[in-house]
Design a protein around this motif. Structure first.
Motif, PDB file in Angstrom:
ATOM      1  N   TRP A  87       0.815  -1.218   0.000  1.00  0.00           N
ATOM      2  CA  TRP A  87       0.000   0.000   0.000  1.00  0.00           C
ATOM      3  C   TRP A  87       0.852   1.272   0.000  1.00  0.00           C
ATOM      4  N   ILE A  88       2.057   1.196   0.576  1.00  0.00           N
ATOM      5  CA  ILE A  88       2.943   2.361   0.522  1.00  0.00           C
ATOM      6  C   ILE A  88       3.373   2.629  -0.924  1.00  0.00           C
ATOM      7  N   MET A  89       3.758   1.566  -1.628  1.00  0.00           N
ATOM      8  CA  MET A  89       4.175   1.720  -3.029  1.00  0.00           C
ATOM      9  C   MET A  89       3.008   2.172  -3.896  1.00  0.00           C
ATOM     10  N   LEU A  90       1.825   1.635  -3.639  1.00  0.00           N
ATOM     11  CA  LEU A  90       0.651   2.048  -4.409  1.00  0.00           C
ATOM     12  C   LEU A  90       0.368   3.540  -4.208  1.00  0.00           C
ATOM     13  N   THR A  91       0.479   3.995  -2.975  1.00  0.00           N
ATOM     14  CA  THR A  91       0.227   5.409  -2.688  1.00  0.00           C
ATOM     15  C   THR A  91       1.220   6.304  -3.418  1.00  0.00           C
ATOM     16  N   ILE A  92       2.503   5.937  -3.364  1.00  0.00           N
ATOM     17  CA  ILE A  92       3.539   6.721  -4.054  1.00  0.00           C
ATOM     18  C   ILE A  92       3.296   6.710  -5.558  1.00  0.00           C
ATOM     19  N   GLY A  93       2.989   5.514  -6.092  1.00  0.00           N
ATOM     20  CA  GLY A  93       2.744   5.394  -7.528  1.00  0.00           C
ATOM     21  C   GLY A  93       1.564   6.233  -7.985  1.00  0.00           C
ATOM     22  N   LEU A  94       0.475   6.186  -7.229  1.00  0.00           N
ATOM     23  CA  LEU A  94      -0.718   6.956  -7.602  1.00  0.00           C
ATOM     24  C   LEU A  94      -0.461   8.462  -7.504  1.00  0.00           C
ATOM     25  N   LEU A  95       0.328   8.888  -6.522  1.00  0.00           N
ATOM     26  CA  LEU A  95       0.653  10.306  -6.397  1.00  0.00           C
ATOM     27  C   LEU A  95       1.491  10.788  -7.588  1.00  0.00           C
ATOM     28  N   LEU A  96       2.442   9.978  -8.028  1.00  0.00           N
ATOM     29  CA  LEU A  96       3.237  10.329  -9.205  1.00  0.00           C
ATOM     30  C   LEU A  96       2.368  10.416 -10.448  1.00  0.00           C
ATOM     31  N   ILE A  97       1.451   9.464 -10.575  1.00  0.00           N
ATOM     32  CA  ILE A  97       0.558   9.475 -11.730  1.00  0.00           C
ATOM     33  C   ILE A  97      -0.368  10.685 -11.692  1.00  0.00           C
ATOM     34  N   LEU A  98      -0.818  11.054 -10.502  1.00  0.00           N
ATOM     35  CA  LEU A  98      -1.639  12.252 -10.372  1.00  0.00           C
ATOM     36  C   LEU A  98      -0.852  13.492 -10.794  1.00  0.00           C
ATOM     37  N   CYS A  99       0.431  13.557 -10.414  1.00  0.00           N
ATOM     38  CA  CYS A  99       1.287  14.670 -10.838  1.00  0.00           C
ATOM     39  C   CYS A  99       1.401  14.720 -12.366  1.00  0.00           C
TER      40      CYS A  99
END
Length: 233
Positions: A87-99
């Motif tokens: 879930w930590i990696m998913l959160t980071i990944g989704l934040l990058l994609i949002l950027c």
């Protein structure tokens, strides 16, 4: 004589390690290619869109791979620890994609272009919305006691697993479709046609390998789900 980890698990064999290494390689190489092309012209705002999207997708794919207990990096970890990393990696990944998504919108506004006219942009928007939904549903999957006994834990886990498989396919498709936009050609880095074909082949095969174990797990849990509970005696 077989050795065991401190957790009591036997260390993975050479075939399992080889499978894990190959999967990581197939995921990392096409993303590295997109990053190299993107950083070729970092002064252009839009170059940061594929950079963020590629990095975010790679982290999400690795998050999916880590939860299935892949051998190369997380085989020593317990399942609760793998879930935390997931879930930590998913959160980071989704934040990058949002950027990356915001960068694309801002760039469109600066160039006075319409939004969401191409297959790639519409597909990516749908993927991001569904990914956020599946991620939120993962909170319930990790805390099935909240809904028990109204909802069987296996049902929540099956739905989350199927959602994760779907999102993985959607993200891979979004990245591949992005290479068919004019951006790759306009960067003028090497043979963009060959690069596009290699990205497609590598992510396609890597995606199959990443999803192999999750699909088996989802099928197994679905089989448990459809079984008629035996009456207690």
């Amino acid at each position: 004589m077989k050795t065991e980890h401190a957790s009591g698990k036997e260390p993975p064999g050479s075939l399992t390690l080889g499978f894990s290494f190959l999967t990581h390689l197939l995921l990392v190489l096409p993303i590295l290619y997109i990053l190299v092309v993107g950083f070729h012209r970092p002064e252009k705002l839009f170059s940061w869109h594929p950079i963020c999207m590629a990095l975010g997708t790679l982290i999400i794919l690795e998050a999916v791979f880590s939860i299935s207990g892949e051998a190369l990096l997380t085989h020593r970890l317990s399942r609760p620890n793998r879930i935390t990393i997931h879930w930590i990696m998913l959160t980071i990944g989704l934040l990058l994609i949002l950027c990356g998504f915001i960068i694309a919108i801002v760039n469109k506004n600066l160039e006075n272009k319409n939004h969401f006219e191409s297959f790639h942009s519409i597909w990516s928007l749908i993927t991001i919305i569904l990914a956020a939904s599946v991620a939120l549903f993962g909170v319930a999957a990790n805390n099935t006691r909240w809904l028990y006994p109204r909802v069987r834990p296996v049902l929540i886990k099956v739905l989350h697993a199927l959602g994760g498989i779907m999102i993985t396919i959607l993200f891979i498709t979004a990245i591949i479709s992005g290479t068919y936009r004019n951006w790759l050609k306009n960067q003028q880095v090497g043979d963009h046609e060959l690069g596009r074909q290699l990205v497609f082949a590598s992510l396609f095969i890597g995606g199959i390998l990443v999803l192999f174990k999750p699909i088996l797990g989802a099928v197994s849990r679905t089989a448990v789900l459809v079984k008629t509970p035996q009456p207690s005696t």
